[in-house]
Design an enzyme around this catalytic site. Structure first.
Site, short mmCIF file in Angstrom:
data_model
loop_
_atom_site.label_atom_id
_atom_site.label_comp_id
_atom_site.label_asym_id
_atom_site.label_seq_id
_atom_site.Cartn_x
_atom_site.Cartn_y
_atom_site.Cartn_z
N GLU C 47 64.58 27.32 57.93
CA GLU C 47 65.68 26.55 57.35
C GLU C 47 65.13 25.36 56.55
OE1 GLU C 47 67.98 25.74 60.89
OE2 GLU C 47 68.03 27.89 61.33
N GLU C 78 68.53 31.40 63.73
CA GLU C 78 67.20 31.37 64.33
C GLU C 78 66.80 32.75 64.84
OE1 GLU C 78 69.57 29.12 64.80
OE2 GLU C 78 68.67 27.31 63.95
N GLN C 100 63.85 24.54 63.05
CA GLN C 100 63.97 23.15 62.56
C GLN C 100 63.73 22.11 63.66
OE1 GLN C 100 67.62 21.62 60.29
NE2 GLN C 100 66.19 22.31 58.74
N PHE C 101 64.25 22.38 64.84
CA PHE C 101 63.96 21.56 66.03
C PHE C 101 63.80 22.53 67.20
CE2 PHE C 101 65.93 18.41 63.35
CZ PHE C 101 65.31 17.21 63.69
N ALA C 102 62.91 22.20 68.13
CA ALA C 102 62.73 23.08 69.29
C ALA C 102 64.04 23.28 70.03
CB ALA C 102 61.68 22.50 70.24
N ASP C 103 64.92 22.29 69.96
CA ASP C 103 66.23 22.36 70.61
C ASP C 103 67.07 23.52 70.05
OD1 ASP C 103 66.47 19.04 71.44
OD2 ASP C 103 65.10 19.69 69.89
N TYR C 104 66.68 24.04 68.89
CA TYR C 104 67.45 25.12 68.27
C TYR C 104 66.76 26.46 68.36
CZ TYR C 104 69.75 20.95 66.52
OH TYR C 104 70.39 19.73 66.45
N PRO C 107 68.80 30.27 70.27
CA PRO C 107 69.40 31.48 69.69
C PRO C 107 68.35 32.56 69.39
CG PRO C 107 70.26 29.52 68.60
CD PRO C 107 69.13 29.07 69.48
N HIS C 147 67.78 16.81 69.72
CA HIS C 147 66.64 16.66 68.82
C HIS C 147 65.44 16.10 69.59
CE1 HIS C 147 70.21 16.32 66.20
NE2 HIS C 147 69.49 16.96 65.33
#
Ligand SMILES: Cc1ncc(C[n+]2csc(CCOP(=O)(O)OP(=O)(O)O)c2C)c(N)n1
Ligand SMILES: Cc1ncc(C[n+]2csc(CCOP(=O)(O)OP(=O)(O)O)c2C)c(N)n1
Ligand SMILES: [Mg+2]
Ligand SMILES: [Mg+2]
Lengths: 355, 416, 355, 416
Positions: C47, C78, C100-104, C107, C147
């Site tokens: 992304e 993702e 984009q962030f490990a938090d994402y 999925p 984040h």
């Protein structure tokens, strides 16, 4: 099956004659039935759970009894199942959703981790998620790498979730009813190899049935076992075995076969964990074996070992030992080389006693 | 089998690119915009297949002269007060954005996301819902709160993560939550709430209730898988839900062509599910309201879900962490052909004779004064780094309904 | 930043004058650039990574240099990003994808766990997945619960994956190049608080830059650090600190501030783990602190503690101690109460020395 | 806001149900089946929007008299040998299924999944591809291997998890893998490979190659989120991939209406992405082949993806673990209006004068004898519990390219 002392500490139920012989499938169905009967807000859905009653038949008859808006088939989308469940829970219902196999929970992982587990926290209690996510777990049915997994550690690391693993019909009902009544999301892992009978890892022996097992006796009606309470399945003085699910039976068999006086603790709830029961036992025995079917590295056994060495360091006479599934995918043909059976557990017990 | 593959030219990958990049001349000539009033309004129970065209057009009500025209204008019947309220809500949102942006630059908060150019979407849609209905918003629908008379002060307390923040400083700024105001706790994870909205709507239907849900998503986020989950569930169970897509042309630095792919529009996604799909001028307060009401009525009559694509433009940066001049011409927003929603509504009220340039200037000043006054009040409580802040001992609350032993031990260890 | 001895054991590189001062962002970009330049099969997408060059600018300039089919923007999906990457890897490319962030990453969890990690195994080596999944991780930027996360333990439990966490520009380049050259999927976690400068947890002090830090010096051109090798950042005799990523710097600060002669080991690669380096150190010091930013329960620290007590039981003078993020979501306003900073680490070191 | 919500009837949830359940009379009268040859064949580079109707019809080639008719028949030009091969492949698959089902009942393997009624889909599609192309199949496309002359013996070794199983007993039976035969390792997880196929196709395009990919999914599995990911990526990057949906009416016990929701067809999903979407008679070998070739040509000409829905019927149980009489009338498969793919192909060959009832009976016997002979050979190697089995020490191989220390330790501990 070795005989084991039944200790009903922590189970809240009507005493008396209201007991029935059930398989674990029947006990789960009975819990769902009882909950749905008592509370209109309880809804049950998942893949094939409606008309057919689930591939393991845990929901058989519920659609007929409660109608298709209380128990229904879902599209094959695990994220959708859990995500819709979260919305329903936020509305005020109490969804109990089924993931057909624990191996198929990963598409729903984001919804569980990022949403269900954190709804209460991030909304400061305004929105909550009283939902149960049930799923069959573990190997022993020649299911290969995608019908055998034990993903509990992937949930115990996620704060906001509770994680439950019953080892018998009696507990399955009591714990599931508690899970449904719980105000927070509960991951309910059902060891599928125990669905129809106890299993101690001797895959080459005739299968046994729950009806000839003490814990196949299940209280009727409303009956709960509080989450967060372990139970001693076999008292002992030589070594503490910490385990849950199918491995409880394997541990009992190994104790019997080795003659080692192991204290076998069935954790039942991994989160919240009954640390007191654990430390009390290990302080007494001075030795500890941690046992699970999931792969070893970063498994829940790591947390148990870390906690035990931390809390009982001065009384430990040997390092905490872990026996677990090997760090490989669950291989179809090598199921019984992979499964940590009574021989491997027995060896570990013996070695532990020799330290 | 074809044998002569080797004679074919080699394959190559198509990577969609926006028409212009910084340095280029903004060009929206490819955006086809039908005149206001020109798109038909089918009955709410019409067959979805019969209104396929609505997914490829743009429903518009306000024309260039500020008149409300066409079939979508007819059913609206707004009072003068309702019209002026609409304008005021959008102006308030813009003033609020301006102040909070500034506050972020002054480091009174860590983060902010503005609505510039998109004010009509959330402000108008809010008026299509009833009390008890539930929105599952993204971070760019604060108009739902403002148009629902949620206190600005509470919103600011959330932005400042101060001691009066109802979310106790736990959430990133702009991630509001208000059950009472039909505003579901915002998630930082895109698209997850789209399916939750469907689940909530299903629950309402299961319970024989009369409440409906509204799901919200951005153009870029329609690519997420939970968007699909939502459409599958909504379509299958005919959930009473409005599935809103805010197409503001950009997803951070990524233009809408990446998420949209080969389909003409985002609304078209609904057609693959037999869900009625409408495309609306998102900068037209009256069009948004009219289409929102139409979809809400469908849901309430148990006719099932509706997809609505709001065509709008994100004039500002994605968030305070973003600088759009790095990936699109700075003047692009001026070239955007659907105009400024506030200006268009103002002109409408003037055309109706219930507003004037003077009153507008006055109102602008008054609203800004109000917002600034509230801001002072919020700042008197505290900002991110100063004043009264939530107590760190709160950190361990609300992880579970009841604090389990291990968290009690950790709180003790933390010494709070 | 405390001075720490640099030990280049295990780094394979051209010696000489070819060094440049870089931030960690630049080092990562340099690794990608070098790999893309050397090998046409390396493709980069995710992304906002194309024209814009990523929200942290790690891929800036790559699209311009290598064209839009080698570096491009992906739709926000993702699972699609990782799934497409798996297909590309199976074809024979070497995708390096950005979350984009490990938090994402959740999925994409199914694609990573069920597919990338098991492709080689289930096809008996016929199809493989040489892919790198990069993602910014950790807190310290007031990013709130979405984040700030550190999900490494969710990957270390998944056999078939390698897991890497660099703590500085030098290692980031060498490890990333190794990851790209690796024949198996690698999860590459980039502590975002270290992107622009070292950070020892003293959030109230002026920020420092990599250009004034030894490890901001990065070899140019092809340069790899083998996966699976830990490195000692500070030799010591009193206690071993096992850590990685941002916490390496916190540990060094705490050692400095407490005056405790801690041996700080930067694990760099969590899977495969350099168990030898760990046990050698703990056997020497007799004490061990495990330190990470991720939540405590079932974190990777549990595995470390379990291993250390198992391997070094007889030399341990105190229980292995864990300091970690609290078991709560990462709370926006309480970031610095949540983050295990030098004060908390220092206290733990002191207490550990008192046992 | 509407004020009178309370006057509306309460909402209720719609839960789709199949027309009939066990005990009921099977009824497929709602399935609209256009006559063979009646559906047009657009040029491969036609605008997707111009062929929207193809997603709601059924392309058919073989009519009731066994003749190949209409525009889709024209380009086929199959030799007599190719036609007879097609029939033989389907017959072989059916014989193979029968033997392996039996073997499972005899506990020579743990599990099996058959293709009964769906043989045409995978056998015909295989012939639309070139060597080097890659299928990403589900567990119900073994025809891709058989029609590609993959050795039956190797397939059976996989089913028996014996010492000659190329997958070394690691995978559940039927989860074949053969790179050489363009057959990607099957996943037990539904839909995950749909997007992988798109990625593989993108890689081919990135590399300037000429190979294309084919993705496979069942009706029920289109509900999975990775289906969406695949369509988004395929549509955005115009990936050279054929997106196959096998609609065999059932997903274990769940009828197709649950996954399909309100859309008329599964093919319609493609329309939301601007991807050409065709619906085909899946029990018509020639129709499958014709449409497969059309889609493959599009892909190879860099015109992008195509969605194909094969309308067929799963005559058998979902797998050996399933008993369909619990959820659908046992006679339902007889009522299925598209007939038996083998019978229809046989009649076609007879109509062409290149086959006869006698030759068919002969062929049937011969094929069964061959399959049985191969089965003996495989069983001589070993079955799940007997004979030569893969070594347990193999369990630790291929987790990584190189065995890391912790696995070496575990293998040592395991004593293998
Ligand atoms: C699952 C997930 N992936 C990525 C992100 C990072 N992210 C935040 S906003 C955003 C862009 C969203 O664009 P769009 O959906 O168009 O909404 P807009 O910001 O334009 O309103 C991205 C990629 C995220 N928050 N969640
Ligand atoms: C992610 C995932 N969820 C659930 C399952 C269990 N499962 C296996 S096959 C199947 C039904 C699939 O139906 P369909 O896609 O129609 O294919 P068919 O079997 O009809 O060919 C289900 C639910 C699975 N394998 N993977
Ligand atoms: Mg957008
Ligand atoms: Mg099917």
């Amino acid at each position: 099956m070795p005989k084991c002392r039944r200790i009903f500490s922590g189970s809240v139920r009507k005493r008396g004659s209201d007991m029935a012989r059930m398989t674990m499938i029947e006990a789960i169905r009975d819990a769902l039935d009882t909950a749905m009967g008592a509370d209109e807000r309880v809804v049950v859905f998942g893949e094939d759970v409606g008309y057919f009653g689930g591939v393991f038949r845990c929901t058989a008859g519920l659609q007929k009894k409660y109608g298709p808006t209380r128990c229904f088939d879902a599209p094959i989308n695990e994220s959708g199942i859990v995500g819709a469940g979260i919305g329903m829970a936020a509305y005020g219902l109490k969804p109990v959703v089924e993931i057909q196999f624990a191996d198929y929970v990963y598409p729903a992982y984001d919804q569980i981790v990022s949403e269900a587990a954190r709804l209460r926290y991030r909304s400061a209690g305004e929105f909550t998620c009283p939902m149960v996510v049930r799923m069959p777990t573990g190997g022993g049915i020649f299911g290969g790498q995608t019908h055998s997994q034990s993903p509990e550690a992937l949930f115990t690391h996620v704060t906001g979730l509770k994680v439950v693993v019953p080892s018998n019909p009696h507990d399955a009902k009591g714990l599931l009813m508690s899970a449904i009544e719980d105000p927070d999301p509960v991951i309910f892992l059902e060891p599928k190899r125990l669905y129809n009978g106890p299993f101690d890892g001797h895959h080459d022996r005739p299968v046994s049935a729950w009806k000839s097992h003490d814990l196949g006796e299940v209280p009727e009606g409303h009956f709960t076992i509080p989450l967060g309470q372990a139970i001693t399945r076999r008292p002992g003085r030589a070594v503490t075995v910490l385990t849950y699910g199918t491995m409880v039976h394997v541990a009992l068999a190994a104790a019997e076969e080795t003659g080692i006086d192991a204290e076998v603790i069935d954790l039942r709830t991994l989160m919240p964990l009954d640390l007191e029961a654990i430390t009390a036992s290990v302080r007494k025995t001075g030795r500890c074996l941690v046992l699970h079917e999931a792969t070893l590295t970063s498994g829940f056994g790591a947390e148990l070992a870390a906690l035990v060495q931390q809390e009982c360091f001065w009384t430990l006479e040997a390092p905490v030992r872990r026996v677990a599934g090997w760090d490989t995918p669950y291989p179809h043909v090598h199921e019984w080389s992979y499964f940590p059976g009574p021989a491997r557990v027995g060896d570990a017990l013996r070695e532990l006693m020799e330290v | 089998m074809d044998k002569n593959t080797d004679d074919l030219p080699p394959l190559h990958l198509t990577v969609p690119e926006p028409e212009v990049r910084p340095g280029g001349q903004p060009d929206f000539s490819h955006v086809q915009i039908p005149p206001a009033g020109s798109v038909r309004r089918p009955p709410v129970d019409a067959d979805p297949e019969s209104m396929r065209d609505l997914a490829f057009s743009i429903i518009r009500v306000l024309n260039r002269d500020g008149e409300a025209v066409g079939p979508w204008a007819e059913g609206l019947d707004l009072s003068e007060d309702q019209l002026r309220d609409g304008l005021r809500h959008m102006m308030t949102l813009r003033a609020y954005d301006a102040r909070m942006l500034m506050a972020q630059r002054q480091q009174k908060t860590s983060f902010y996301m503005q609505h510039l150019g998109e004010e009509a979407v959330s402000c108008a849609f809010r008026k299509a819902l009833n009390p008890g209905d539930m929105n599952f918003p993204t971070y760019r629908q604060a108009g739902l709160l403002i148009a629902g008379d949620y206190p600005l002060l509470t919103m600011m307390n959330q932005i400042y993560s101060n001691a009066h923040d109802p979310l106790r400083g736990r959430q990133l700024p702009v991630m509001y939550s208000s059950k009472e105001h039909g505003f579901f706790t915002i998630s930082g994870n895109l698209a997850t709430q789209y399916i939750q909205a469907v689940g909530w709507a299903m629950a309402s239907a299961i319970s024989g209730d009369r409440k409906i849900a509204a799901a919200w998503i951005g153009d870029g986020s329609t690519a997420e898988s939970d968007f699909h989950a939502a459409l599958v569930f909504a379509s299958t169970y005919k959930a009473p839900v409005v599935l809103n897509i805010v197409n503001n042309q950009w997803a951070i630095s990524t233009f809408q062509g990446i998420a949209r792919g080969g389909s003409g529009t985002f609304a078209a996604r609904g057609l693959g599910f037999g869900i009625p799909a409408l495309r609306v001028d998102g900068n037209d307060y009256l069009a948004v309201l009219a289409v929102g009401k139409w979809a809400a009525e469908r849901a309430r009559l148990n006719l099932g879900p509706t997809v609505i694509e709001y065509v709008t433009y994100r004039v500002g940066g994605h968030s305070t962490s973003d600088d759009p001049s790095a990936y699109r011409p700075a003047e692009e927003s001026n070239a955007w052909p659907l105009g400024d929603p506030i200006l268009r509504m103002k002109n409408h009220l003037i055309a109706l004779g219930i507003w004037s340039e003077d009153r507008h200037v006055q109102a602008e000043a008054q609203i800004m004064a109000e917002v600034t006054a509230v801001q002072k009040e919020a700042e008197a409580v505290g900002t991110l780094h100063h004043g009264q802040r939530p107590s760190p001992s709160d950190m361990f609350e609300d992880v579970y309904a009841e604090m389990p032993p291990h968290l009690q031990r950790q709180r003790q260890e933390a010494g709070f």
